[in-house]
Scaffold this active site. Sequence first.
Site, PDB file in Angstrom:
ATOM      1  N   HIS A  80       5.972  -1.928   9.958  1.00  0.00           N
ATOM      2  CA  HIS A  80       4.555  -2.203  10.196  1.00  0.00           C
ATOM      3  C   HIS A  80       4.345  -3.715  10.049  1.00  0.00           C
ATOM      4  O   HIS A  80       3.721  -4.336  10.891  1.00  0.00           O
ATOM      5  CB  HIS A  80       3.699  -1.405   9.219  1.00  0.00           C
ATOM      6  CG  HIS A  80       2.239  -1.466   9.516  1.00  0.00           C
ATOM      7  ND1 HIS A  80       1.728  -1.170  10.749  1.00  0.00           N
ATOM      8  CD2 HIS A  80       1.170  -1.805   8.731  1.00  0.00           C
ATOM      9  CE1 HIS A  80       0.402  -1.322  10.725  1.00  0.00           C
ATOM     10  NE2 HIS A  80       0.040  -1.705   9.520  1.00  0.00           N
ATOM     11  N   LYS A 102       5.236  -7.803  15.097  1.00  0.00           N
ATOM     12  CA  LYS A 102       3.865  -8.352  14.986  1.00  0.00           C
ATOM     13  C   LYS A 102       3.909  -9.860  14.797  1.00  0.00           C
ATOM     14  O   LYS A 102       2.929 -10.558  15.071  1.00  0.00           O
ATOM     15  CB  LYS A 102       3.113  -7.700  13.823  1.00  0.00           C
ATOM     16  CG  LYS A 102       2.694  -6.260  14.096  1.00  0.00           C
ATOM     17  CD  LYS A 102       1.766  -5.727  13.023  1.00  0.00           C
ATOM     18  CE  LYS A 102       1.368  -4.283  13.294  1.00  0.00           C
ATOM     19  NZ  LYS A 102       2.455  -3.312  13.021  1.00  0.00           N
ATOM     20  N   HIS A 147      -1.394  -8.325  15.504  1.00  0.00           N
ATOM     21  CA  HIS A 147      -1.614  -6.924  15.146  1.00  0.00           C
ATOM     22  C   HIS A 147      -2.465  -6.265  16.235  1.00  0.00           C
ATOM     23  O   HIS A 147      -3.639  -6.593  16.383  1.00  0.00           O
ATOM     24  CB  HIS A 147      -2.308  -6.862  13.784  1.00  0.00           C
ATOM     25  CG  HIS A 147      -2.256  -5.516  13.135  1.00  0.00           C
ATOM     26  ND1 HIS A 147      -1.936  -4.370  13.825  1.00  0.00           N
ATOM     27  CD2 HIS A 147      -2.473  -5.155  11.846  1.00  0.00           C
ATOM     28  CE1 HIS A 147      -1.972  -3.349  12.990  1.00  0.00           C
ATOM     29  NE2 HIS A 147      -2.281  -3.793  11.781  1.00  0.00           N
ATOM     30  N   PHE A 155      -5.894   1.218   7.876  1.00  0.00           N
ATOM     31  CA  PHE A 155      -7.041   1.289   6.966  1.00  0.00           C
ATOM     32  C   PHE A 155      -7.518   2.741   6.942  1.00  0.00           C
ATOM     33  O   PHE A 155      -7.527   3.419   7.966  1.00  0.00           O
ATOM     34  CB  PHE A 155      -8.189   0.405   7.477  1.00  0.00           C
ATOM     35  CG  PHE A 155      -8.036  -1.063   7.161  1.00  0.00           C
ATOM     36  CD1 PHE A 155      -6.907  -1.561   6.537  1.00  0.00           C
ATOM     37  CD2 PHE A 155      -9.060  -1.951   7.480  1.00  0.00           C
ATOM     38  CE1 PHE A 155      -6.785  -2.922   6.244  1.00  0.00           C
ATOM     39  CE2 PHE A 155      -8.950  -3.315   7.196  1.00  0.00           C
ATOM     40  CZ  PHE A 155      -7.816  -3.801   6.582  1.00  0.00           C
TER      41      PHE A 155
END
Lengths: 79, 412
Positions: free
Chosen positions: B304, B336, B341, B400
């Site tokens: 990630h 990334k 992102h 999130f």
Amino acid sequence: MELNEVFEKVKGLFVEDLGIDESKVTMEAKLEEDLEIDSLGIVEVVMAFEDEFEIEIDDDELADVSTVGQAVQLLHSKI
Amino acid sequence: MSKRRVVVTGLGTINPLGNNVSDTWNNLIKGVSGIDHITSFKTDELPVTFAGEVKNFDANEYMGKQHARKLDRSGHLSIYATEEALKDANLDTEQRLGNGVGIVFGTGIGGIGATEQAVRTYDERGASRINPLAITQLMPNSSTGQVAIKFGIEGPSLTITTACAASANAVGEAKNMIQNGIVDMVIAGGTESGTTAMTIGAFAQIRALSTNNKNPKEACKPFDKDRDGFVMGEGSTVLIMESEESAINRGANIYGYVAGYGASTDAHHITAPAEGGKGAVDAMKKALFDAQLTPDDIDYINAHGTSTPANDKNETAAIKTVFGEKAYDVNISSTKSMTGHLLGGGGAFESLVSLLSLKNNIIPPTINLNNPDKECDLNYTPNIALEKDLSTAMSNSFGFGGHNGALVFKKN
């Protein structure tokens, strides 16, 4: 304003604002079938007319409007 | 009865590194940054003035103004990426795909640009001047619906909104649909266009973004000691997923297999990861179990790796928990560092990266990784791509809300 002038203004809005091919915009053209203006698009068209001609159009005034020519007639009668 | 195997037979993408798969891959392995000063709107009032924008893309030119004006930018990007993926899979984009094909799309914030514009119009000109297309542009399922209309996709459809895990979940749920025999083919993807003034301002308010305005290309530095936040990116990526049987029957080119999917929830904090990445651990373990593999089998992890202090530290800890000693061997990278992102579009993009890595036997690097952090002490493939025989890859996505998704891909 002459009918012809109203048509030219309407054509300008359709071509410039809505991105419709100029050759398709004739007095006989059907808004939904020929110009691919769906029920959401009609609301946009009405907003554009109201801004351009400084008028207000009620929803029930649109009941009989299905071609460019009918829209031009309606606008002409209100200006 | 053994489960049906799921393959990927087409890829399409538009993102800060390129407007097709080939340019994107070439830039990924060269370690090019797609991040730069924002050009699409004024940034004078913003604390962050750079992002990963899609470049050289004019929606009016691509789909005609009459069609383009009905969609938010996230929708334009979705249709563009889907068209490339369908063509890549050798499917006819002029024919309706029909009810044997499903669609699952992920997005974090849907048509946020359309939302911003509608609010602005309301404030300036009142309710009667709000764009009548606003609702259909801003709803999170707008791209799903518009792509379905454009290509005649009549099977089941889902829109997944688990923030930055959204399109990893989309690929995973698409795999389950095919594996369970619901449909033979699913158009799975993600889309996001949150490079807008309010969105950048709001993410900056929670100190999530890097503020390295002077050096945008060096701002995103996952796992580096000096990392100071993520960089907003935009883009859409689409995978044509189908049962192995369907792909073989129609003689399709197979990129690789979607072999495992694991999902979990932190249930801890709305933005911060659980200490030690407990939810991430669960997702990775479930994905390995689903793929019937062990940590020793994994050759590459597309992390990630957002470049926020909290994510990179906790993801590193989570990888150590799952992989044990093997954690120090396995090649990890965060792409990334180059794209920024892509939020809800990230999981699908990083699935594409994982599949292309397997196909080409090359691991794209983590760029801007120069100063090691003692809490991030694994092999993150710094700065230079690595050629290596690869059979399996894992891709992590965390969002999130505490949403976690992990995917495992196999070459054969």
